[in-house]
Scaffold this active site. Structure first.
Site, PDB file in Angstrom:
ATOM      1  N   LYS A 266       0.353   4.254 -11.320  1.00 29.28           N
ATOM      2  CA  LYS A 266       1.587   4.066 -10.614  1.00 29.28           C
ATOM      3  C   LYS A 266       2.580   3.298 -11.310  1.00 29.28           C
ATOM      4  CE  LYS A 266       2.382   1.693  -5.970  1.00 29.28           C
ATOM      5  NZ  LYS A 266       1.930   0.567  -5.104  1.00 29.28           N
ATOM      6  N   LYS A 278       8.938  -4.970   3.746  1.00 32.25           N
ATOM      7  CA  LYS A 278       8.112  -6.040   3.705  1.00 32.25           C
ATOM      8  C   LYS A 278       8.635  -7.378   4.240  1.00 32.25           C
ATOM      9  CE  LYS A 278       6.066  -4.052  -0.681  1.00 32.25           C
ATOM     10  NZ  LYS A 278       4.701  -3.932  -0.118  1.00 32.25           N
ATOM     11  N   ARG A 352       0.556   5.883  -2.773  1.00 26.52           N
ATOM     12  CA  ARG A 352      -0.398   7.436  -2.780  1.00 26.52           C
ATOM     13  C   ARG A 352       0.425   8.385  -2.641  1.00 26.52           C
ATOM     14  NH1 ARG A 352      -2.227   4.701   2.829  1.00 26.52           N
ATOM     15  NH2 ARG A 352      -1.856   2.950   1.467  1.00 26.52           N
TER      16      ARG A 352
END
Length: 502
Positions: A266, A278, A352
């Site tokens: 990643k 966030k 992901r």
């Protein structure tokens, strides 16, 4: 850097002489007896009085007062000989080299034969020494104004070893140092701020690595990524002004391109979380969200140095995850490279998504086995803490090989379950084939299960390094900051790999 010689020269004027000390009866014997004689038995007296400790990783500095050429002796405690492992020996070497750095030595000698046990021979000790030296003395210089005074760093190490051939010891030292140095390369990548390490910068770094080690390299730009239909990867990049890069390195160590190991890392160079933004505390440190990419590039550096008889393709999807009027949003539906549609429920579950297309592309390049590495979830920290990498797999045999490599590297991991319940959760969408975030419960599990949907039966291991990629404290093998975790594990896995039944 390292000079190997068989004959211990006690007249040589070293800044320091590093000696290993096991817990034994209170008398110097064997290779240490001659050293004790030079001190008229006073070293034995220091042991008897308790002033010279053999406790594991204890460091005792003894000034020589001209009795030998070295100015001082550093005794390194090794504990009981039967209990000494490679991991413990590496840590002990790490501690002494950190001490030598503090003392600003530029040169030292190591009496390697004093670090040899029944279980660990001279070549093991040499590898542990050089790997630990590289790891423990690493520092990220950062961007502060530099002092005009030149910094003293350890540059020359004389290794005395009569127990093995000089060229064999030298070879082990070279390999160990390559493992440590490449881990430091990964650390530096992770420590570099996101404004100074964009996807383009990461791609340029990979290209330089390819040129140095004669890897085949492919860097896909945005137009090429679009042409291949990598909609999951592209969605994450939509909010950014920085173009995405799909980075591919190929190392062919066999005549035929078969039994190919795919390493997927990643490469999110900064992660705001997107519209699922966030917190102000959680966003700090998100320059480290490319720790998986760094580990893969570090492993490729080691592979370039040791040239194993394996085939490896490294695939790194790199972008930042930013917020803008064009950024992807919760409720969006996107289409991945393999055709699966994905309902986006959380833009902060972006890792992901990029890995989904990267796994597919690794298979496109012939990967028969897959290992992905990612700073993926806070859930793995909740489950396993800050010192253990979480793993998931669809193939026990492949996982066992990765696990064995991690034990040798001293990078602990723990296998998390991949049950049908988690697979069903990521398949639970009314509008798409998959959803990218079915809830916070078992977060690490569903993240791994999501990536697993794109392996399509290819043997696969997932490594979540969210807790282990960085550390807030100095330790025996390095400073606070990036750890370079999984660099050495991946390289050892590749080096030792045995093809498995699918």
């Amino acid at each position: 850097m390292f000079h190997v010689t068989k004959e211990l020269d006690l007249t040589a004027g070293h800044e320091g002489l590093v000696v290993g000390l096991f817990e034994r009866p209170e008398k110097f014997t064997g290779v240490l007896a001659g050293l004790d004689e030079k001190f008229d038995g006073q070293l034995t007296e220091l042991v008897k009085s308790g002033d010279l400790s053999a406790k594991l990783k204890s460091i005792t500095k003894v000034h020589t007062f001209g009795k030998i050429g070295a100015k001082r002796i550093y005794f390194v405690g090794l504990g009981k000989e039967k209990d000494l492992s490679f991991d413990k020996l590496r840590a002990a070497f790490g501690k002494i080299f950190k001490q030598l750095k503090v003392n600003k030595h530029v040169e030292t000698a190591v009496y390697l034969d004093t670090f040899v046990s029944e279980e660990l021979d001279s070549l093991d000790a040499a590898h542990a020494l050089s790997e630990a030296m590289a790891l423990s003395t690493y520092q990220f210089d950062g961007y502060k104004q530099k002092s005009n005074e030149p910094e003293k760093r350890l540059e020359n190490v004389t290794v005395y070893s009569a127990a093995a051939e000089e060229e064999d010891v030298q070879a082990s030292l070279t390999v160990g140092y390559a493992f440590g140095k490449a881990t430091n390369s990964a650390r530096t990548l992770v420590n570099t701020p996101g404004n100074l390490l964009t996807a383009t910068d990461l791609a340029n770094y990979a290209s330089e690595l390819a040129a140095k080690y004669d890897f085949e390299v492919e860097i896909l730009d945005k137009a090429e990524i679009e042409k291949l239909g990598m909609g999951a990867f592209l969605a994450v990049n939509k909010g950014s002004v920085e173009p995405p890069k799909m980075i591919v390195l190929k190392y062919q160590g066999k005549d035929d391109w078969n039994d190919v190991i795919g390493l997927v890392g990643k490469g999110i160079t900064f992660d705001t979380g997107g519209y699922s933004i966030k917190t102000k505390a959680g966003i700090v440190g998100m320059k480290t969200d490319m720790g998986g990419a760094a580990a893969v590039l570090g492993a490729m550096e080691i592979i370039g140095e040791i040239r194993p008889e394996q085939n490896v393709v490294a695939v790194i999807p790199s972008t930042d995850n930013m917020i803008s009027g064009g950024a992807f949003k919760p409720d969006d539906v996107i289409t991945s490279m393999n055709g699966k549609t994905i309902e986006v429920l959380n833009t902060d579950a972006e890792g992901r998504l990029v890995l989904a297309d990267a796994v597919t592309y690794a298979k496109h390049h012939g990967a028969n086995y897959l290992v992905d590495v990612a700073t993926l979830t806070g859930g793995v920290i909740t489950a396993l803490g800050l010192h253990t990498t979480g793993a998931m797999t669809n193939h026990d045999g492949l996982y066992e090989q990765v696990l064995e490599a991690s034990v040798e590297a001293g990078e602990q991991m723990w296998l998390l379950p991949l049950f049908e319940t988690e697979k069903e959760r990521v398949r639970n969408s009314k509008v798409a084939d998959l959803n990218n975030s079915p809830g916070s419960e078992g977060h690490a599990l569903v993240a791994g299960a999501f990536i697993g949907e794109f392996t399509e039966g290819t043997p696969w291991v997932h490594l979540d390094i969210a807790g282990t990629a960085t550390t807030s404290k100095d330790y025996d093998l390095g400073p606070a900051g990036a750890t370079g975790v999984m660099t050495r594990t991946l390289a050892l896995f590749v080096e030792r790999f045995e093809p498995i039944e699918k």
